[in-house]
Every structure is written in C-alpha cells, then in structure tokens.
Design an enzyme around this catalytic site. Structure first.
Site, PDB file in Angstrom:
ATOM      1  N   GLU A   5       0.844  -1.219   0.000  1.00 23.70           N
ATOM      2  CA  GLU A   5       0.000   0.000   0.000  1.00 23.70           C
ATOM      3  C   GLU A   5       0.877   1.267   0.000  1.00 23.70           C
ATOM      4  OE1 GLU A   5      -2.724  -1.170  -0.494  1.00 23.70           O
ATOM      5  OE2 GLU A   5      -3.533  -2.526   1.020  1.00 23.70           O
TER       6      GLU A   5
HETATM    7  C1  LIG Z   1       2.732 -10.122   0.475  1.00 29.54           C
HETATM    8  C2  LIG Z   1       2.619  -9.056  -0.571  1.00 29.54           C
HETATM    9  C3  LIG Z   1       1.384  -8.800  -1.151  1.00 29.54           C
HETATM   10  C4  LIG Z   1       1.282  -7.831  -2.146  1.00 29.54           C
HETATM   11  N1  LIG Z   1       0.055  -7.631  -2.744  1.00 29.54           N
HETATM   12  C5  LIG Z   1      -0.013  -6.793  -3.816  1.00 29.54           C
HETATM   13  C6  LIG Z   1      -1.241  -6.682  -4.567  1.00 29.54           C
HETATM   14  O1  LIG Z   1      -2.250  -7.310  -4.254  1.00 29.54           O
HETATM   15  N2  LIG Z   1      -1.249  -5.872  -5.651  1.00 29.54           N
HETATM   16  C7  LIG Z   1      -0.157  -5.157  -6.049  1.00 29.54           C
HETATM   17  O2  LIG Z   1      -0.230  -4.453  -7.038  1.00 29.54           O
HETATM   18  N3  LIG Z   1       1.022  -5.241  -5.357  1.00 29.54           N
HETATM   19  C8  LIG Z   1       1.109  -6.038  -4.269  1.00 29.54           C
HETATM   20  N4  LIG Z   1       2.297  -6.158  -3.575  1.00 29.54           N
HETATM   21  C9  LIG Z   1       3.472  -5.392  -4.029  1.00 29.54           C
HETATM   22  C10 LIG Z   1       3.777  -4.205  -3.130  1.00 29.54           C
HETATM   23  O3  LIG Z   1       2.788  -3.230  -3.280  1.00 29.54           O
HETATM   24  C11 LIG Z   1       5.196  -3.705  -3.503  1.00 29.54           C
HETATM   25  O4  LIG Z   1       6.103  -4.667  -3.030  1.00 29.54           O
HETATM   26  C12 LIG Z   1       5.476  -2.349  -2.891  1.00 29.54           C
HETATM   27  O5  LIG Z   1       4.727  -1.348  -3.529  1.00 29.54           O
HETATM   28  C13 LIG Z   1       6.967  -1.973  -2.977  1.00 29.54           C
HETATM   29  O6  LIG Z   1       7.456  -2.110  -4.260  1.00 29.54           O
HETATM   30  P1  LIG Z   1       8.821  -2.928  -4.537  1.00 29.54           P
HETATM   31  O7  LIG Z   1       8.685  -4.230  -3.834  1.00 29.54           O
HETATM   32  O8  LIG Z   1       9.063  -2.941  -5.980  1.00 29.54           O
HETATM   33  O9  LIG Z   1       9.925  -2.110  -3.773  1.00 29.54           O
HETATM   34  P2  LIG Z   1      10.768  -0.905  -4.404  1.00 29.54           P
HETATM   35  O10 LIG Z   1       9.851   0.095  -4.995  1.00 29.54           O
HETATM   36  O11 LIG Z   1      11.857  -1.449  -5.240  1.00 29.54           O
HETATM   37  O12 LIG Z   1      11.392  -0.285  -3.083  1.00 29.54           O
HETATM   38  C14 LIG Z   1      12.563  -0.794  -2.449  1.00 29.54           C
HETATM   39  C15 LIG Z   1      12.978   0.192  -1.363  1.00 29.54           C
HETATM   40  O13 LIG Z   1      13.298   1.461  -1.977  1.00 29.54           O
HETATM   41  C16 LIG Z   1      12.472   2.475  -1.422  1.00 29.54           C
HETATM   42  N5  LIG Z   1      12.135   3.427  -2.478  1.00 29.54           N
HETATM   43  C17 LIG Z   1      11.601   3.185  -3.697  1.00 29.54           C
HETATM   44  N6  LIG Z   1      11.408   4.314  -4.362  1.00 29.54           N
HETATM   45  C18 LIG Z   1      11.817   5.316  -3.562  1.00 29.54           C
HETATM   46  C19 LIG Z   1      11.861   6.740  -3.689  1.00 29.54           C
HETATM   47  N7  LIG Z   1      11.401   7.396  -4.764  1.00 29.54           N
HETATM   48  N8  LIG Z   1      12.384   7.433  -2.673  1.00 29.54           N
HETATM   49  C20 LIG Z   1      12.821   6.835  -1.547  1.00 29.54           C
HETATM   50  N9  LIG Z   1      12.787   5.508  -1.366  1.00 29.54           N
HETATM   51  C21 LIG Z   1      12.282   4.744  -2.360  1.00 29.54           C
HETATM   52  C22 LIG Z   1      11.262   1.765  -0.877  1.00 29.54           C
HETATM   53  O14 LIG Z   1      10.637   2.521   0.142  1.00 29.54           O
HETATM   54  C23 LIG Z   1      11.862   0.476  -0.360  1.00 29.54           C
HETATM   55  O15 LIG Z   1      12.412   0.672   0.911  1.00 29.54           O
HETATM   56  C24 LIG Z   1       2.419  -7.091  -2.546  1.00 29.54           C
HETATM   57  C25 LIG Z   1       3.662  -7.339  -1.943  1.00 29.54           C
HETATM   58  C26 LIG Z   1       3.757  -8.306  -0.973  1.00 29.54           C
HETATM   59  C27 LIG Z   1       5.113  -8.561  -0.368  1.00 29.54           C
END
Ligand SMILES: Cc1cc2nc3c(=O)[nH]c(=O)nc-3n(C[C@H](O)[C@H](O)[C@H](O)COP(=O)(O)OP(=O)(O)OC[C@H]3O[C@@H](n4cnc5c(N)ncnc54)[C@H](O)[C@@H]3O)c2cc1C
Length: 595
Positions: A404
């Site tokens: 979220e």
């Molecule tokens: C159990 C589970 C259920 C999920 N369910 C859904 C679902 O139903 N639908 C869906 O669409 N997604 C879902 N997700 C995905 C989830 O929303 C994403 O994992 C989340 O948005 C983070 O994206 P990422 O994993 O690519 O991390 P990244 O975006 O790669 O982030 C990695 C780190 O970098 C930081 N970061 C990234 N960008 C910036 C920035 N601009 N400035 C500062 N820091 C930054 C982040 O805060 C984090 O600490 C789910 C994930 C999990 C683990």
C-alpha cells in the site's frame, strides 16, 4: 445507518494550522453507536468462530476454504460495508468500515485475502465503475461468488507504479489486448476478477477489469516470510482480450484509480494494524501474568510493565487518530449532497484526507511492529518458536510497512501533499508559517499557563504542530522547487507531522473521555500523557536534524533558539502511568480501551 454525528469539518491537513480546542468536535471510539458495536461484534465473532479455528488449513494453502470464508464473510455483510445496498452492499459509514477492518485483522492471512476483494477490487469498481460495471460485478463480489485481486505492481515497478510495462493495445472493434506480467498479487492464485493497470498504446496508464477466463494465468505461489494462508503470485497476460466496456475509469487516468484506491486502503491498513496491536497486547498481558521467573509473575517486573505500558500508550494514540479521521471522512461525506449509489462523495472525502490516510498507514504499521516485537520479547524463548502465535504475528505483520505504498513513499507523500495544497492555495500553510516565523523573531511572550486536566499536554501538542510548521516552512523557503530532492529532511518533517497528529488525537480523546466521565478515563489520560512525553523527545530530535540539514550558521542558531522556545516540554515521570496501563492490561488480559 445514520452517518456519524457532527464533528467539525476541518479540511485535510488543516488541524496542523490551528489550535484544536474543542475535544467534543473530534470523533472517538467512545462515541461509537450500538450499530458500530454490532458490526464490530459480527466481524469479531466471524474471525473467532470461523477463521481462527481453521488457520492451520489456511496456512497449508487450502484455497477452497479461503474462498468459502470469503463467501461466509459476505453473507454477514462484512465485504460490502462501504457499498450501498443498490449494489449488494450494506452501506455503512466509515467508522463501521474502520471497526470491521480492525476486527478482520485478527484473522491473520485471511485478512489479506478478504482485503484484496473488499478494499482493492470492490472499492475501485464502486468509485470508478460505470453503472453497468457496478451492476455486473459488485453483486457477484459482494456475495463472495467471485473473488477479486488488484494488479498494479510489476517486477520493475513497485513504488514507481506508473512505470508499469504491461501494455494494452486497442483492437479495430474497440476491445483491447493485454500483454505483460504483474508481481506479488494477493489472491493471484485464484482470483476471478482483477483490476489491472496497463499502458494503452505505450503511454496511457489505464485500469481494466479483467476476468480470469479472458486468459489470465497465475505464476507459482511465492514463498513468503509470513501471511502463508494468503495467495501471492504473479499474473501473466499473454494476448488477453478485454472487451471495450471493461476500461475502469477513463483511458489515460489509471493513476486516479490507483492513487484514490490507495487513500482508502491506507486508512484501512492503519485500522488493521490497530486491530493486530489490540490482540497482541492481550497475548503479551496474559503471558506475562502466567509466566513465572525468580518466584514471581514476570508481569510484576518494572521492565515488563514498561513494555506493556508503552505498547498500550502507542496503540491508544493510533486508535485515537484512526477514529478521529473516520469521523472527519464521515462528516465530510454527510455534508456533501449525494445519492446513496454515488461513490463520488467518498472519493472526494478520501482525497481530502489523503495526508491523514498516509499517517494512519505509517504510524499504524510501525506501532504494530513495535508491539509485536515487544510481544516476542515478553514471551522470551517461547516467542521465537512456533508453538506460540507471537512468532507468526511478527512475520505476518512485516509486510504492512511494504505494501500500500512503502512507509518511505508515504513519508514523502505527507509533507509533499501539504506543500502541494499550500501552493494551490487549498491550505493556508504559507501564511501560518510566516506568522510563526514573526512570532519566533519577536520578543518572547509569557507562556500561557494553562490549567485543568491535560493542560500541559494540550500546550505541548500545539507546540508540536508549530515545530512541524517551522521545519516545513523553512524547508520550503530554503529549497523551493528542489525540496523533493531533500528526502532526508522530508522524512524528519513527516515524523514530526505524524507524531503531532497522533499526540493531538490522543490528548483530545482523553480530554473528551474525562469530560464525559467515561469509565477508566484516568487510564486514557495516562496513555495520552506518556505518549506526549515521549513524542516531545522524538520531535525535538527530528526537528534538530531537519533544521541542521536545512540551514547553517547564525540562521541555524536562531532556528534552534526558536525550537527551544516552542518545545518547552518538561518531562514527566512516566513510571507510574506506564505501570497503571500495564497493570490494567494484565488484569483484563486485554488492551484496555478498544470499543
Ligand atoms: C505479500 C505481498 C502482497 C502484495 N500484494 C499486492 C497486490 O495485491 N497488488 C499489487 O499491485 N502489489 C502487491 N504487492 C506489491 C507491493 O505493493 C510492492 O512490493 C510495494 O509497492 C513496494 O514495491 P517494490 O517491492 O518494488 O519495492 P521498491 O519500490 O523497489 O522499493 C525498495 C525500497 O526502496 C524504497 N524506495 C523506492 N522508491 C523510492 C523513492 N522514490 N524514494 C525513496 N525511497 C524509495 C522503498 O521505500 C523500499 O524501501 C504485494 C507485496 C507483498 C510482499
């Protein structure tokens, strides 16, 4: 159900600019109606009687059972709290919605399964669907006949959701073909209907309603740290044909769907975190009462009382800010003339309180992780093994800080949205920051010596808000358009804003409880006082960091002097109030306050 009655309707973020003097104007759990309590009991009984007894089977990935439970929750009206009866919902207010999310959280992974339909599929269709889409899909979703999923994230685009590579191509007959892959999708293994975001013709980010029979394939189940009873898979789209009428919202306006749904979902995630914390405090308290070391129950040791007292105080603040926000949303919706079937009032209200929704998400998920970590510590070795639930709760909850919108992204959004509103003229932040600057550069005024219950804490929370204004105003002035590059400063400011809203909400609630002579209001006062005391130290540290990263030399010294003038909070002895909170939790075997 009648809407929640009449708290004053502040605009989003406006609480930061003005003293909030009328605690009666703030909605609190103590003001819940019988209807709110009834829907809460329904959810609680469903979780206790139908979900928790089959948790092991759910953790073994019994998806048929998961689907069956979705149906049973639907039959009790729990899936359709936010949706009017016209479409098969029960049309309750946002306080009800909050209460249901709190109670459903105790169902562990099933909460994720349930939320992906109730919050991430039903809500976008209700808010953005055409009449035909609502009539077609909502009744099926709200009976649990079909289960939903929300496909936004991809391998290369999580936080940067608009960087999605899934593409849609328009066909000669007006329909679309989708190609691409979504990652980590809750309910991915068995969802029947998905809200999927793709770029039409390369750049028009658009939401589509995609039925599984159109040709969607699921990837393998992810091996997750927690939430083992919920399905998380990739969704694969290879030449998936989607009818023309299944665009959700407007072409090229998928970001509106995605971000508005997240405003809703963040608020509800905050509620779910509060619900998890109530349960964990009960577990910790019961364990501490029965576990004996050195001839005594560990609950008798000051170190353990400190932990339980702190768990209660932090949870109290989260609970207070959640109900306050729900009251604001309900009041705004009630003041906006709209037909019951029209979702636009809810959409506008959640957009208005997007800052507060982000605060609820960050503060809730971090308070919960604190509570669950201490729960393990109180359980000692038993906290580290699977015989006790403490270990599972800890694993299950960790993702709340990731999905979220990660807590970093939400922290950036909090000052970011405040600044945007200020620049648009929607929030009088700039004049308020200027007035504060003049106040700080002028001769010191005598501190208004407040009297009455919580007078010092009220004064402290006003000071917290001024510190937020000072740091944000100075950062805007110093960095101008380049402020977005100063993430470290923005994170500190977000922390100050979060603690200010939490502390003020707790103080207003405790004041109202005392004025109304609510049973054990004295403990609410303890919880608020402990929270304010510690928040003052956190805010002081965050403000010093923010100021020193913003200005230097004489300007820094002047600003630090201003900070000292604002934050004249004399620490209180928190031992006795924390002990009283802990003793109450231990004697009840439960979090003392939840409605
Ligand atoms: C159990 C589970 C259920 C999920 N369910 C859904 C679902 O139903 N639908 C869906 O669409 N997604 C879902 N997700 C995905 C989830 O929303 C994403 O994992 C989340 O948005 C983070 O994206 P990422 O994993 O690519 O991390 P990244 O975006 O790669 O982030 C990695 C780190 O970098 C930081 N970061 C990234 N960008 C910036 C920035 N601009 N400035 C500062 N820091 C930054 C982040 O805060 C984090 O600490 C789910 C994930 C999990 C683990």
């Amino acid at each position: 159900m009648t809407p929640t009655s009449a708290p004053a309707i502040l605009r989003g973020g406006e609480w930061l600019l003005n003293p909030t003097t009328d605690s009666e104007a703030v909605f609190t759990p103590e003001r819940m109606t019988d209807e709110h309590r009834l829907i809460g009991q329904t959810a609680q009984q469903f979780v206790d009687n139908e979900v928790l007894p089959v948790l092991d089977r759910l953790e073994q990935k019994d998806w048929a059972l998961n689907r069956d439970l979705v149906k049973r929750s639907a039959a009790l009206g729990l899936l359709g709290v936010d949706v009017p009866e016209t479409y098969g919902g029960v049309g309750l207010d946002k306080v009800s919605s909050l209460v249901v999310s709190e109670r459903m959280a105790r169902s562990a992974s099933f909460g994720a399964t349930w939320g992906a339909t109730a919050n991430l599929t039903v809500i976008p269709i209700y808010l953005f669907g055409t009449e035909a889409q609502k009539r077609k899909y909502l009744p099926q979703l709200l009976t649990g006949e079909i289960v939903g999923a929300y496909g936004l994230s991809e391998t290369g685009s999580g936080s940067d959701a608009l960087g999605a590579r899934t593409r849609a191509t328009r066909q000669a007959d007006g329909s679309f073909v989708l190609n691409g892959e979504k990652m980590w999708i809750t309910n991915g293994g068995f969802a029947d209907l998905m809200v999927v975001f793709a770029k039409l013709d390369g750049d028009q980010f658009t939401a589509f309603l995609v039925e599984r029979p159109y040709g969607v394939k699921s990837g393998k189940e992810e091996h997750k740290m927690g939430l083992h009873g919920s399905s998380t898979t990739a969704l694969i789209f290879q030449d998936v044909h989607v009818p023309a009428e299944n665009v959700l919202g407007e072409i090229g306006k998928g970001h509106k769907v995605a971000f508005n749904v997240l405003n809703f979902a963040r608020f509800k995630l905050g509620a779910a975190c509060a619900g998890g914390a109530y349960g964990a405090i009960g577990e910790a308290a019961k364990y501490a009462a029965t576990r004996r070391q050195f001839g005594s129950a560990i609950a008798s040791f000051g170190a353990i009382k400190h932990k339980i007292g702190e768990m209660v105080s932090r949870t109290y603040a989260i609970e207070s800010l959640l109900y306050r926000t729900a009251g604001l949303v309900d009041a705004r919706m009630a003041a906006t003339p709209h037909a019951a079937s029209d979702g636009s009032a809810a959409l506008a209200a959640f957009e208005e309180y997007a800052v507060e929704a982000s605060i609820a998400k960050v503060a809730g998920s971090e308070a919960l992780d604190f509570v669950l970590d201490e729960n393990i510590q109180i359980h000692g070795g038993n906290g580290y093994v699977k015989d006790y639930a403490a270990e599972r709760h800890f694993r299950d909850a960790r993702v709340n800080r990731i999905f979220e919108g990660t807590n970093e992204i939400n922290r950036l959004l909090i000052p970011g949205m405040l600044v945007r509103r200020a620049l648009k003229g929607d929030l009088a932040l700039i004049p308020a920051a200027k007035a504060l600057q003049d106040e700080l550069l002028g001769p010191p005024s005598l501190p208004a010596s407040g009297d009455g219950l919580l007078a010092d804490e009220r004064q402290a929370t006003e000071a917290f808000k001024k510190v937020a204004l000072m740091t944000l105003g100075l950062a805007m002035q110093t960095f101008g358009e380049k402020l977005t590059d100063q993430q470290e400063v923005l994170m500190h400011i977000a922390d100050i804003v979060i603690d200010s809203y939490s502390a003020e909400s707790a103080v207003l609630r405790a004041s109202a409880a005392s004025a109304k002579r609510v049973p054990r209001a004295d403990l609410q006062v303890d919880a608020a006082r402990v929270f304010v005391n510690d928040a003052a130290m956190r805010i002081d540290a965050a403000a010093r960091q923010a100021l020193a990263a913003t200005v230097e030399g004489d300007t820094l010294r002047t600003m630090l002097a201003g900070l000292r003038r604002l934050l004249k909070v004399t620490p209180i002895n928190t031992v006795a109030p924390r002990r009283r909170l802990a003793d109450e939790a231990v004697s009840r075997g439960a979090y003392p306050f939840a409605g």
